[in-house]
Design an enzyme around this catalytic site. Structure first.
Site, PDB file in Angstrom:
ATOM      1  N   PHE A  56      -5.266   2.549  14.447  1.00 45.91           N
ATOM      2  CA  PHE A  56      -5.468   3.567  13.412  1.00 45.91           C
ATOM      3  C   PHE A  56      -6.471   3.036  12.398  1.00 45.91           C
ATOM      4  O   PHE A  56      -6.502   1.840  12.101  1.00 45.91           O
ATOM      5  CB  PHE A  56      -4.148   3.901  12.708  1.00 45.91           C
ATOM      6  CG  PHE A  56      -3.358   4.976  13.388  1.00 45.91           C
ATOM      7  CD1 PHE A  56      -3.213   6.228  12.803  1.00 45.91           C
ATOM      8  CD2 PHE A  56      -2.761   4.736  14.614  1.00 45.91           C
ATOM      9  CE1 PHE A  56      -2.488   7.229  13.434  1.00 45.91           C
ATOM     10  CE2 PHE A  56      -2.033   5.735  15.244  1.00 45.91           C
ATOM     11  CZ  PHE A  56      -1.903   6.984  14.658  1.00 45.91           C
TER      12      PHE A  56
ATOM     13  N   ASP B 181      -4.187  -6.651   4.579  1.00 44.31           N
ATOM     14  CA  ASP B 181      -5.213  -7.545   5.119  1.00 44.31           C
ATOM     15  C   ASP B 181      -5.056  -8.971   4.591  1.00 44.31           C
ATOM     16  O   ASP B 181      -5.462  -9.931   5.253  1.00 44.31           O
ATOM     17  CB  ASP B 181      -6.608  -7.023   4.766  1.00 44.31           C
ATOM     18  CG  ASP B 181      -6.926  -5.718   5.479  1.00 44.31           C
ATOM     19  OD1 ASP B 181      -6.503  -5.569   6.641  1.00 44.31           O
ATOM     20  OD2 ASP B 181      -7.582  -4.848   4.873  1.00 44.31           O
TER      21      ASP B 181
ATOM     22  N   ASN C 177       0.842  -1.190   0.000  1.00 40.08           N
ATOM     23  CA  ASN C 177       0.000   0.000   0.000  1.00 40.08           C
ATOM     24  C   ASN C 177       0.879   1.242   0.000  1.00 40.08           C
ATOM     25  O   ASN C 177       2.106   1.149  -0.063  1.00 40.08           O
ATOM     26  CB  ASN C 177      -0.954  -0.010   1.200  1.00 40.08           C
ATOM     27  CG  ASN C 177      -0.208  -0.162   2.515  1.00 40.08           C
ATOM     28  OD1 ASN C 177       0.561   0.701   2.912  1.00 40.08           O
ATOM     29  ND2 ASN C 177      -0.423  -1.287   3.196  1.00 40.08           N
TER      30      ASN C 177
ATOM     31  N   LYS D 211       9.390 -16.276 -10.865  1.00 46.02           N
ATOM     32  CA  LYS D 211       8.606 -15.144 -11.351  1.00 46.02           C
ATOM     33  C   LYS D 211       7.425 -15.623 -12.202  1.00 46.02           C
ATOM     34  O   LYS D 211       7.575 -16.460 -13.097  1.00 46.02           O
ATOM     35  CB  LYS D 211       9.497 -14.226 -12.190  1.00 46.02           C
ATOM     36  CG  LYS D 211       8.759 -13.024 -12.764  1.00 46.02           C
ATOM     37  CD  LYS D 211       9.696 -12.198 -13.634  1.00 46.02           C
ATOM     38  CE  LYS D 211       8.936 -11.056 -14.293  1.00 46.02           C
ATOM     39  NZ  LYS D 211       9.809 -10.274 -15.188  1.00 46.02           N
TER      40      LYS D 211
ATOM     41  N   PRO E 213      -2.818 -12.169   9.807  1.00 48.54           N
ATOM     42  CA  PRO E 213      -3.179 -11.992  11.220  1.00 48.54           C
ATOM     43  C   PRO E 213      -3.507 -10.537  11.517  1.00 48.54           C
ATOM     44  O   PRO E 213      -2.934  -9.629  10.911  1.00 48.54           O
ATOM     45  CB  PRO E 213      -1.922 -12.446  11.967  1.00 48.54           C
ATOM     46  CG  PRO E 213      -0.807 -12.301  10.976  1.00 48.54           C
ATOM     47  CD  PRO E 213      -1.414 -12.596   9.637  1.00 48.54           C
ATOM     48  N   ASP E 214      -4.454 -10.318  12.409  1.00 44.91           N
ATOM     49  CA  ASP E 214      -4.836  -8.970  12.835  1.00 44.91           C
ATOM     50  C   ASP E 214      -3.968  -8.600  14.036  1.00 44.91           C
ATOM     51  O   ASP E 214      -4.225  -9.034  15.164  1.00 44.91           O
ATOM     52  CB  ASP E 214      -6.324  -8.937  13.196  1.00 44.91           C
ATOM     53  CG  ASP E 214      -6.835  -7.522  13.383  1.00 44.91           C
ATOM     54  OD1 ASP E 214      -6.098  -6.695  13.966  1.00 44.91           O
ATOM     55  OD2 ASP E 214      -7.964  -7.238  12.952  1.00 44.91           O
ATOM     56  N   ILE E 215      -2.951  -7.810  13.794  1.00 44.93           N
ATOM     57  CA  ILE E 215      -1.939  -7.553  14.823  1.00 44.93           C
ATOM     58  C   ILE E 215      -2.535  -6.805  16.010  1.00 44.93           C
ATOM     59  O   ILE E 215      -2.364  -7.197  17.171  1.00 44.93           O
ATOM     60  CB  ILE E 215      -0.755  -6.775  14.220  1.00 44.93           C
ATOM     61  CG1 ILE E 215      -0.064  -7.624  13.151  1.00 44.93           C
ATOM     62  CG2 ILE E 215       0.247  -6.376  15.320  1.00 44.93           C
ATOM     63  CD1 ILE E 215       1.026  -6.899  12.379  1.00 44.93           C
ATOM     64  N   VAL E 216      -3.264  -5.717  15.758  1.00 43.93           N
ATOM     65  CA  VAL E 216      -3.764  -4.912  16.870  1.00 43.93           C
ATOM     66  C   VAL E 216      -4.808  -5.674  17.676  1.00 43.93           C
ATOM     67  O   VAL E 216      -4.846  -5.585  18.917  1.00 43.93           O
ATOM     68  CB  VAL E 216      -4.311  -3.557  16.360  1.00 43.93           C
ATOM     69  CG1 VAL E 216      -5.588  -3.731  15.556  1.00 43.93           C
ATOM     70  CG2 VAL E 216      -4.527  -2.590  17.519  1.00 43.93           C
TER      71      VAL E 216
END
Length: 419
Positions: free
Chosen positions: A341, A295, A227, A305, A323-326
């Site tokens: 955030f 995500d 991103n 390649k 994995p959802d870290i927070v």
């Protein structure tokens, strides 16, 4: 505002104070840098400083006689210490030892340097330098806070290897870092910039873990999903936490930013690596999940390649959730105060409020990344803080400002709510 921060030093009268620390040898490089910008530089050395570097060296670099004694009959015939105090636009002490900080914090005037500091109306700046245990001592932290209340700006200290063999927070910033931070401090008509000030020591003794930047999820050896996050907001938060006295661990995705002074940094690439790095630093007192974590990742990373085929229907990628870290950190039995955030392009507060509830966060910082004047890649940002209080969601908008100023505004709210 000056067109360049460095222009703010041209023509300035800078009194460089040097106290008795091993880092005094770096003061010669600092004096040279200041002179190269067109500043007038005069040097005052304490008695102990002369054991580390000679006055003759500083005199050769500045072209000015070096003052070392309060009771110099020749100079004091004309009240030389008062003349010096009035001459200076800026007093910069580098290095500033624990002893000198203590004496200034309590109003002592028992040598030329401390006397000048009490007699001047100039901007007063110092770069602390001492053993890591001395810096962490409650007396030193209290003195740093007291000096901030008196209007002193503290630059650093930095973390790393120390002359005594210890490793930690306490070493003096490198001359180039002091030079640039001083330039930024003076860039706005001589008024201090929040970016370079250490006024509040309200996170002293706290361990803070911060994630920053993007993650990259490999598709093959040359391609990845990612991103637009630059890492600037997370790095600003790390710098602000360190300035407030915290021990800071910054877990960073791939960015091209320098490590903030006084911050331990661990570089990672993927979301799984970021989670592992965060968990290795727990428990902590405060966790700030500022990174823009992908995500999804590829279900299978190609060994070679991926080649373009003749099939016009395109390429289909199979993705699995990262994995959802927070949420993982917030669900721990020993959970720290957890700040998340939410970077959104629509329905900002609705989506952020939902994330606050679902992930059991203590505070969430919501920002609109659809606007071109803020957010990803920009030096500025605006945000809305959301938190739960007495079964209600409370909100506090923070206006558009530099990310470093925004970081301090966020921390002001966090510190009020820390257990």
């Amino acid at each position: 505002m000056s067109s360049s921060p460095l222009a703010s030093l041209a023509g300035k009268r800078i009194l460089l104070g040097i106290s008795a620390g091993i880092a005094a040898y770096k003061s010669a490089s600092l004096a040279r840098l200041l002179k190269k910008t067109g500043a007038e530089v005069r040097v005052v050395m304490t008695e102990g400083a002369q054991a580390f570097i000679t006055p003759l060296t500083l005199q050769a670099l500045t072209g000015e006689p070096v003052r070392t004694s309060l009771l110099d009959p020749e100079a004091e015939a004309g009240m030389g210490h008062i003349e010096l105090a009035k001459w200076a636009d800026v007093i910069l002490i580098a290095p500033a030892t624990a002893d000198l900080m203590a004496r200034l914090a309590h109003g002592h005037a028992d040598d030329l340097l401390t006397t000048l500091c009490l007699a001047t109306e100039a901007r007063c700046v110092m770069a602390p330098a001492m053993n890591q245990a001395m810096w962490r001592h409650p007396a030193t932290l209290a003195n740093a806070d007291r000096l901030g209340q008196f209007g002193w700006t503290l630059l650093g200290p930095d973390a790393g290897d120390q002359a005594c063999g210890d490793v930690g927070l306490g070493r003096m910033l490198e001359p180039e870092a002091i030079f640039h931070q001083l330039s930024e401090t003076l860039a706005s008509s001589g008024h201090p910039s929040v970016e370079a000030m250490t006024i509040h020591r309200d996170l002293a003794g706290r361990h803070v873990v911060i994630t920053a930047g993007p993650t990259r999820e490999a598709l093959d050896p040359v391609r990845y999903l990612s991103n637009h996050s630059s890492g600037k907001m997370g790095y600003a938060l790390a710098a602000a936490c360190a300035a407030r006295g915290a021990t800071v661990t910054l877990v960073s995705g791939p960015v091209s930013l320098p490590t903030p002074p006084g911050v331990e940094r661990q570089d990672v690439t993927s979301a799984e690596e970021m989670l592992a790095a965060v968990e290795s630093r727990l428990p902590c007192d405060l966790f700030i999940a500022c990174a823009a974590v992908a995500d999804y990742r590829a279900a299978h990373v190609a060994e070679h390649k991926l080649k373009k085929t003749e099939d016009e229907s395109g390429l289909t990628l199979a993705l699995v959730r990262n994995p959802d870290i927070v949420a993982t950190v917030a669900a721990r039995a020993d959970r720290p105060f957890t700040v998340g955030f939410a970077a959104e392009t629509q329905s900002l507060e609705t989506h952020a409020g939902s994330k606050l509830e679902r992930k059991r966060l203590d505070l969430i910082v919501a920002n609109d990344v659809a606007r071109g004047d803020r957010g990803f890649g920009s030096d500025d940002n605006a945000a809305t803080l959301l938190w739960r209080e007495r079964d209600e969601t409370r909100r506090q908008p923070l206006p558009l400002q530099s990310k470093r100023r925004l970081a301090d505004a966020i921390l002001d709210h966090v510190v009020e709510r820390l257990p």
